[in-house]
Motif scaffolding. Structure first.
Motif, PDB file in Angstrom:
ATOM      1  N   GLN A 204       0.839  -1.191   0.000  1.00  0.00           N
ATOM      2  CA  GLN A 204       0.000   0.000   0.000  1.00  0.00           C
ATOM      3  C   GLN A 204       0.883   1.253   0.000  1.00  0.00           C
ATOM      4  O   GLN A 204       1.878   1.323   0.734  1.00  0.00           O
ATOM      5  N   PHE A 205       0.454   2.240  -0.779  1.00  0.00           N
ATOM      6  CA  PHE A 205       1.192   3.499  -0.829  1.00  0.00           C
ATOM      7  C   PHE A 205       0.220   4.672  -0.749  1.00  0.00           C
ATOM      8  O   PHE A 205      -0.996   4.500  -0.805  1.00  0.00           O
ATOM      9  N   ALA A 206       0.775   5.857  -0.585  1.00  0.00           N
ATOM     10  CA  ALA A 206      -0.044   7.059  -0.432  1.00  0.00           C
ATOM     11  C   ALA A 206      -0.977   7.236  -1.631  1.00  0.00           C
ATOM     12  O   ALA A 206      -0.708   6.739  -2.740  1.00  0.00           O
ATOM     13  N   ASP A 207      -2.087   7.957  -1.377  1.00  0.00           N
ATOM     14  CA  ASP A 207      -3.094   8.256  -2.404  1.00  0.00           C
ATOM     15  C   ASP A 207      -3.774   6.998  -2.932  1.00  0.00           C
ATOM     16  O   ASP A 207      -4.282   6.983  -4.063  1.00  0.00           O
ATOM     17  N   GLY A 208      -3.762   5.928  -2.124  1.00  0.00           N
ATOM     18  CA  GLY A 208      -4.476   4.715  -2.505  1.00  0.00           C
ATOM     19  C   GLY A 208      -3.784   3.848  -3.523  1.00  0.00           C
ATOM     20  O   GLY A 208      -4.379   2.877  -4.024  1.00  0.00           O
ATOM     21  N   ALA A 209      -2.551   4.154  -3.852  1.00  0.00           N
ATOM     22  CA  ALA A 209      -1.820   3.342  -4.841  1.00  0.00           C
ATOM     23  C   ALA A 209      -1.502   1.965  -4.268  1.00  0.00           C
ATOM     24  O   ALA A 209      -1.166   1.824  -3.094  1.00  0.00           O
ATOM     25  N   VAL A 210      -1.651   0.945  -5.106  1.00  0.00           N
ATOM     26  CA  VAL A 210      -1.367  -0.442  -4.714  1.00  0.00           C
ATOM     27  C   VAL A 210      -0.376  -1.016  -5.724  1.00  0.00           C
ATOM     28  O   VAL A 210      -0.542  -0.868  -6.935  1.00  0.00           O
ATOM     29  N   PHE A 211       0.658  -1.673  -5.194  1.00  0.00           N
ATOM     30  CA  PHE A 211       1.711  -2.205  -6.073  1.00  0.00           C
ATOM     31  C   PHE A 211       2.235  -3.499  -5.475  1.00  0.00           C
ATOM     32  O   PHE A 211       2.499  -3.576  -4.279  1.00  0.00           O
ATOM     33  N   THR A 212       2.347  -4.528  -6.300  1.00  0.00           N
ATOM     34  CA  THR A 212       2.879  -5.817  -5.840  1.00  0.00           C
ATOM     35  C   THR A 212       4.143  -6.127  -6.625  1.00  0.00           C
ATOM     36  O   THR A 212       4.088  -6.645  -7.737  1.00  0.00           O
TER      37      THR A 212
END
Length: 292
Positions: A204-212
């Protein structure tokens, strides 16, 4: 007629199956039991029981009266207990459930202070990440991450968390550090396997960003993942409470700090009917100090 006493007598008749056995259980005469049930029927102007010399059964109204009476009598018992406990010294057995990591890193090390302050309390603690039912399983206090959304429970927020990317100083010295989350694809990353779902937790990252990011290593055990990260196996993303000590000591260094996202809040949960119990209030106050 004392309506509560009459309801207690009525419930005893239903539970024992006979007026005479109810009288024996309550230590009163059978005639007194009969009079109390008759008085209830007169008061409600309904027949609560079908009675013969050989059998007894509840009417529909009697069944409803019995079920409502049980709840009313239980509520009165809880009220009496809570009001008494509120003015008494905190004592008795306190059953608590919390995540293993919270227990190991925060609560257990601070327990001597709590026990010295409240010598009348015996603590039975369960360290588990399983989602327990506080009411059904008889816990007094449960600590959980995130919103439980149970109207039966009082929630006391203890600690906000955030998602922190970090790595060992040695790893950063050898491989450098990503400038933006997208660059994680070029680094060795460590993943957490969600135990119940059996899949990788998304980062999880700021501003709702999702990265795997891609990874060769994954654990379903947070402590092991932290140790691998400290050993230089790669970059991991953890809840801040999992790595607070390592970040303070320098065993791990934070990465992508400007991209950190808020995590779930650690919350203490307890039943509304226990919120004035001295032992529960004492533990909630203690937790407030631990996570201040």
């Amino acid at each position: 007629m004392d309506k509560l006493d009459a309801l207690r007598v009525f419930c005893a008749v239903v539970e024992t199956g006979a007026f005479s056995r109810a009288a024996e259980k309550l230590g009163i005469s059978t005639s007194s039991v009969t009079a109390q049930v008759n008085a209830l029927e007169s008061h409600f102007q309904v027949k609560l029981m079908h009675r013969t010399t050989r059998s007894m059964s509840l009417t529909g109204e009697g069944r409803e009266c019995y079920e409502q009476a049980l709840r009313l009598l239980a509520a009165m018992q809880d009220l009496e207990a809570n009001l008494q406990q509120a003015t008494q010294e905190a004592r008795g057995t306190l059953r608590v459930n919390m995540p293993g990591l919270v227990s190991r890193l925060y609560v257990a090390p601070a327990l001597p202070r709590f026990l010295a302050r409240h010598p009348g309390i015996t603590l039975q603690a369960s360290a588990s990440d399983r989602m327990v039912d506080l009411v059904e399983e008889g816990y007094d206090v449960v600590l959980r991450l995130g919103d439980i959304g149970d109207a039966r429970l009082v929630a006391r927020p203890l600690l906000p968390t955030r998602f922190v990317c970090c790595a060992s100083p040695g790893f950063v010295a050898r491989h450098g550090a990503p400038a933006v989350p997208e660059e994680l694809a070029g680094f060795a990353c460590l993943h957490f396997i969600l135990p119940r779902a059996g899949r990788l937790r998304e980062w999880q990252f700021a501003d709702g960003a999702v990265f795997t990011p891609p990874s060769r290593v994954a654990f379903d055990h947070v402590d092991s993942l932290v140790e691998a990260c400290k050993a230089g196996a790669g970059i991991g993303q953890f809840l801040s409470l999992s790595v607070e000590q390592e970040l303070r000591s320098g065993a791990l260094v934070p990465l992508l700090a400007e991209y950190q996202a808020a995590g779930p809040t650690l919350t203490a949960l307890y039943q509304q009917r226990h919120q004035r119990a001295a032992k529960v209030q004492a533990f909630i106050d203690f937790l407030g100090e631990v996570f201040a």
